[in-house]
Design a protein around this motif. Structure first.
Motif, PDB file in Angstrom:
ATOM      1  N   VAL A   1     -23.607 123.375 -57.556  1.00 20.99           N
ATOM      2  CA  VAL A   1     -23.878 124.153 -58.763  1.00 20.99           C
ATOM      3  C   VAL A   1     -24.408 123.204 -59.832  1.00 20.99           C
ATOM      4  CG1 VAL A   1     -22.876 125.639 -60.543  1.00 20.99           C
ATOM      5  CG2 VAL A   1     -22.069 125.805 -58.167  1.00 20.99           C
ATOM      6  N   ILE A   2     -25.452 123.638 -60.515  1.00 18.20           N
ATOM      7  CA  ILE A   2     -26.054 122.857 -61.597  1.00 18.20           C
ATOM      8  C   ILE A   2     -25.845 123.604 -62.905  1.00 18.20           C
ATOM      9  CG2 ILE A   2     -28.243 122.082 -62.584  1.00 18.20           C
ATOM     10  CD1 ILE A   2     -29.231 121.702 -59.702  1.00 18.20           C
ATOM     11  N   ALA A   3     -25.461 122.865 -63.938  1.00 11.35           N
ATOM     12  CA  ALA A   3     -25.378 123.430 -65.286  1.00 11.35           C
ATOM     13  C   ALA A   3     -26.268 122.598 -66.201  1.00 11.35           C
ATOM     14  CB  ALA A   3     -23.942 123.434 -65.792  1.00 11.35           C
ATOM     15  N   GLY A   4     -27.179 123.260 -66.883  1.00  5.85           N
ATOM     16  CA  GLY A   4     -28.019 122.574 -67.853  1.00  5.85           C
ATOM     17  C   GLY A   4     -27.256 122.395 -69.156  1.00  5.85           C
TER      18      GLY A   4
ATOM     19  N   SER B   1     -25.873 122.482 -77.089  1.00  3.65           N
ATOM     20  CA  SER B   1     -25.663 123.737 -77.811  1.00  3.65           C
ATOM     21  C   SER B   1     -24.362 124.380 -77.351  1.00  3.65           C
ATOM     22  CB  SER B   1     -26.840 124.696 -77.562  1.00  3.65           C
ATOM     23  OG  SER B   1     -26.862 125.106 -76.203  1.00  3.65           O
ATOM     24  N   ASP B   2     -23.822 125.256 -78.190  1.00  2.00           N
ATOM     25  CA  ASP B   2     -22.619 126.004 -77.805  1.00  2.00           C
ATOM     26  C   ASP B   2     -22.886 126.818 -76.543  1.00  2.00           C
ATOM     27  OD1 ASP B   2     -21.231 124.998 -79.964  1.00  2.00           O
ATOM     28  OD2 ASP B   2     -21.510 126.791 -81.204  1.00  2.00           O
ATOM     29  N   GLU B   3     -24.081 127.374 -76.444  1.00  6.41           N
ATOM     30  CA  GLU B   3     -24.432 128.201 -75.293  1.00  6.41           C
ATOM     31  C   GLU B   3     -24.432 127.395 -73.998  1.00  6.41           C
ATOM     32  OE1 GLU B   3     -25.720 130.235 -78.934  1.00  6.41           O
ATOM     33  OE2 GLU B   3     -26.033 128.205 -78.210  1.00  6.41           O
ATOM     34  N   SER B   4     -24.935 126.173 -74.041  1.00 11.37           N
ATOM     35  CA  SER B   4     -24.918 125.362 -72.815  1.00 11.37           C
ATOM     36  C   SER B   4     -23.492 124.931 -72.478  1.00 11.37           C
ATOM     37  CB  SER B   4     -25.852 124.154 -72.915  1.00 11.37           C
ATOM     38  OG  SER B   4     -25.336 123.132 -73.733  1.00 11.37           O
TER      39      SER B   4
ATOM     40  N   ALA C   1     -26.484 127.422 -63.737  1.00  9.21           N
ATOM     41  CA  ALA C   1     -25.992 128.112 -64.929  1.00  9.21           C
ATOM     42  C   ALA C   1     -26.602 127.452 -66.164  1.00  9.21           C
ATOM     43  CB  ALA C   1     -24.469 128.043 -64.995  1.00  9.21           C
ATOM     44  N   VAL C   2     -27.132 128.280 -67.043  1.00  4.06           N
ATOM     45  CA  VAL C   2     -27.705 127.795 -68.300  1.00  4.06           C
ATOM     46  C   VAL C   2     -27.285 128.731 -69.416  1.00  4.06           C
ATOM     47  CG1 VAL C   2     -29.704 126.651 -67.249  1.00  4.06           C
ATOM     48  CG2 VAL C   2     -29.878 129.047 -67.931  1.00  4.06           C
ATOM     49  N   GLY C   3     -27.335 128.232 -70.634  1.00  3.89           N
ATOM     50  CA  GLY C   3     -27.041 129.058 -71.791  1.00  3.89           C
ATOM     51  C   GLY C   3     -28.205 129.977 -72.100  1.00  3.89           C
ATOM     52  N   ASN C   4     -27.921 131.064 -72.808  1.00  2.00           N
ATOM     53  CA  ASN C   4     -28.987 132.012 -73.106  1.00  2.00           C
ATOM     54  C   ASN C   4     -29.952 131.505 -74.168  1.00  2.00           C
ATOM     55  OD1 ASN C   4     -26.887 132.463 -75.099  1.00  2.00           O
ATOM     56  ND2 ASN C   4     -27.970 134.330 -75.680  1.00  2.00           N
ATOM     57  N   LYS C   5     -29.529 130.528 -74.933  1.00  2.00           N
ATOM     58  CA  LYS C   5     -30.448 129.882 -75.872  1.00  2.00           C
ATOM     59  C   LYS C   5     -29.882 128.522 -76.201  1.00  2.00           C
ATOM     60  CE  LYS C   5     -28.380 132.566 -79.563  1.00  2.00           C
ATOM     61  NZ  LYS C   5     -28.580 133.522 -80.622  1.00  2.00           N
TER      62      LYS C   5
ATOM     63  N   ARG D   1     -37.792 130.795 -68.270  1.00  6.18           N
ATOM     64  CA  ARG D   1     -38.650 130.117 -67.291  1.00  6.18           C
ATOM     65  C   ARG D   1     -37.864 129.712 -66.054  1.00  6.18           C
ATOM     66  NH1 ARG D   1     -41.111 125.877 -71.141  1.00  6.18           N
ATOM     67  NH2 ARG D   1     -41.674 124.807 -69.226  1.00  6.18           N
ATOM     68  N   LEU D   2     -36.601 129.329 -66.230  1.00  6.01           N
ATOM     69  CA  LEU D   2     -35.785 128.985 -65.063  1.00  6.01           C
ATOM     70  C   LEU D   2     -35.521 130.217 -64.204  1.00  6.01           C
ATOM     71  CD1 LEU D   2     -33.297 126.445 -66.616  1.00  6.01           C
ATOM     72  CD2 LEU D   2     -35.075 125.980 -64.917  1.00  6.01           C
ATOM     73  N   VAL D   3     -35.222 131.337 -64.838  1.00  7.59           N
ATOM     74  CA  VAL D   3     -35.007 132.572 -64.084  1.00  7.59           C
ATOM     75  C   VAL D   3     -36.243 132.904 -63.247  1.00  7.59           C
ATOM     76  CG1 VAL D   3     -34.755 135.080 -64.352  1.00  7.59           C
ATOM     77  CG2 VAL D   3     -33.270 133.529 -65.625  1.00  7.59           C
ATOM     78  N   GLN D   4     -37.424 132.640 -63.785  1.00  7.72           N
ATOM     79  CA  GLN D   4     -38.665 132.975 -63.099  1.00  7.72           C
ATOM     80  C   GLN D   4     -39.046 131.973 -62.016  1.00  7.72           C
ATOM     81  OE1 GLN D   4     -41.223 133.132 -66.512  1.00  7.72           O
ATOM     82  NE2 GLN D   4     -40.806 135.292 -66.881  1.00  7.72           N
ATOM     83  N   HIS D   5     -38.649 130.691 -62.158  1.00  9.28           N
ATOM     84  CA  HIS D   5     -39.191 129.664 -61.268  1.00  9.28           C
ATOM     85  C   HIS D   5     -38.176 128.910 -60.419  1.00  9.28           C
ATOM     86  CE1 HIS D   5     -43.128 130.245 -63.020  1.00  9.28           C
ATOM     87  NE2 HIS D   5     -42.582 130.142 -64.217  1.00  9.28           N
ATOM     88  N   ALA D   6     -36.896 129.040 -60.692  1.00  9.70           N
ATOM     89  CA  ALA D   6     -35.891 128.291 -59.929  1.00  9.70           C
ATOM     90  C   ALA D   6     -35.860 128.767 -58.476  1.00  9.70           C
ATOM     91  CB  ALA D   6     -34.517 128.449 -60.573  1.00  9.70           C
ATOM     92  N   HIS D   7     -35.448 127.864 -57.603  1.00  6.86           N
ATOM     93  CA  HIS D   7     -35.368 128.133 -56.165  1.00  6.86           C
ATOM     94  C   HIS D   7     -33.979 128.597 -55.746  1.00  6.86           C
ATOM     95  CE1 HIS D   7     -39.347 126.359 -55.608  1.00  6.86           C
ATOM     96  NE2 HIS D   7     -38.952 125.438 -56.482  1.00  6.86           N
ATOM     97  N   CYS D   8     -33.119 128.861 -56.705  1.00  5.14           N
ATOM     98  CA  CYS D   8     -31.767 129.354 -56.430  1.00  5.14           C
ATOM     99  C   CYS D   8     -31.439 130.399 -57.494  1.00  5.14           C
ATOM    100  CB  CYS D   8     -30.747 128.195 -56.461  1.00  5.14           C
ATOM    101  SG  CYS D   8     -30.500 127.468 -58.099  1.00  5.14           S
ATOM    102  N   PRO D   9     -30.378 131.158 -57.296  1.00  3.04           N
ATOM    103  CA  PRO D   9     -29.980 132.106 -58.350  1.00  3.04           C
ATOM    104  C   PRO D   9     -29.646 131.375 -59.649  1.00  3.04           C
ATOM    105  CG  PRO D   9     -28.852 132.603 -56.301  1.00  3.04           C
ATOM    106  CD  PRO D   9     -29.552 131.285 -56.103  1.00  3.04           C
ATOM    107  N   VAL D  10     -29.991 131.998 -60.764  1.00  2.00           N
ATOM    108  CA  VAL D  10     -29.713 131.427 -62.093  1.00  2.00           C
ATOM    109  C   VAL D  10     -28.828 132.405 -62.861  1.00  2.00           C
ATOM    110  CG1 VAL D  10     -30.716 130.656 -64.283  1.00  2.00           C
ATOM    111  CG2 VAL D  10     -31.924 130.217 -62.125  1.00  2.00           C
ATOM    112  N   ILE D  11     -27.722 131.898 -63.369  1.00  6.27           N
ATOM    113  CA  ILE D  11     -26.836 132.660 -64.228  1.00  6.27           C
ATOM    114  C   ILE D  11     -27.133 132.249 -65.664  1.00  6.27           C
ATOM    115  CG2 ILE D  11     -24.423 133.077 -64.889  1.00  6.27           C
ATOM    116  CD1 ILE D  11     -25.088 134.131 -62.106  1.00  6.27           C
ATOM    117  N   VAL D  12     -27.455 133.216 -66.509  1.00  2.00           N
ATOM    118  CA  VAL D  12     -27.688 132.945 -67.924  1.00  2.00           C
ATOM    119  C   VAL D  12     -26.443 133.412 -68.667  1.00  2.00           C
ATOM    120  CG1 VAL D  12     -29.153 133.359 -69.920  1.00  2.00           C
ATOM    121  CG2 VAL D  12     -30.168 133.256 -67.623  1.00  2.00           C
ATOM    122  N   VAL D  13     -25.716 132.448 -69.219  1.00  2.00           N
ATOM    123  CA  VAL D  13     -24.433 132.711 -69.851  1.00  2.00           C
ATOM    124  C   VAL D  13     -24.627 132.905 -71.342  1.00  2.00           C
ATOM    125  CG1 VAL D  13     -22.090 131.817 -70.245  1.00  2.00           C
ATOM    126  CG2 VAL D  13     -23.278 131.338 -68.071  1.00  2.00           C
ATOM    127  N   ARG D  14     -24.022 133.978 -71.859  1.00  2.00           N
ATOM    128  CA  ARG D  14     -24.111 134.263 -73.298  1.00  2.00           C
ATOM    129  C   ARG D  14     -22.845 133.834 -73.986  1.00  2.00           C
ATOM    130  NH1 ARG D  14     -27.123 139.591 -74.741  1.00  2.00           N
ATOM    131  NH2 ARG D  14     -26.802 138.566 -76.679  1.00  2.00           N
TER     132      ARG D  14
END
Length: 137
Positions: free
Chosen positions: A5-8, A12-15, A104-108, A124-137
């Motif tokens: 699992v990768i987290a960007g 930021s609080d979101e990340s 997993a990445v923050g929403n902003k 852009r990650l949701v559109q181009h990543a090679h694995c599922p991306v969770i955008v956490v709010r």
């Protein structure tokens, strides 16, 4: 097989929320969590700013350390590997997504457009990543 699992992490609080979400996920399913901070030399109007690379790298390391420290304390059984990468944030995270089961990445994050519902990096990650991306709010 353990999950990768990768987290960007950008400070930021979101990340930070995304990192905690990813740690909780890995705590439940097993695996390794890679906390990734991507840094680069900023360019303004076509010119590099005068900040030395060593200072930018140190700032990025401090950002990563500050984000990972409390998550490690909260999830002591999760294997969290922090890593700095120099480059474009989206390009580097997309490249890493080829070896990941989930991202997993923050929403902003830290950008000029923090009022957007979903940040440009997350989109852009949701559109181009090679694995599922969770955008956490």
């Amino acid at each position: 097989m353990p999950k990768t699992v990768i987290a960007g992490v950008d400070g930021s609080d979101e990340s930070g929320n995304a990192l905690r979400w990813a740690a909780d996920y890995v705590d439940q399913v097993g695996g390794v969590l890679h906390a990734i901070t991507v840094w680069h030399q900023p360019v303004q109007f076509g010119y590099r700013l005068a900040t030395p690379d060593s200072e930018l790298k140190q700032r990025a390391q401090s950002t990563l350390d500050a984000a990972v420290r409390p998550v490690r304390e909260q999830y002591p059984n999760v294997d969290i590997k922090g890593r700095l990468i120099r480059g474009d944030d989206v390009d580097e995270l997309v490249r890493l997504s080829e070896q990941a089961d989930l991202m997993a990445v923050g929403n902003k994050g830290h950008s000029a457009f923090t009022s957007m519902m979903v940040g440009s990096v997350a989109m852009r990650l949701v559109q181009h990543a090679h694995c599922p991306v969770i955008v956490v709010r």
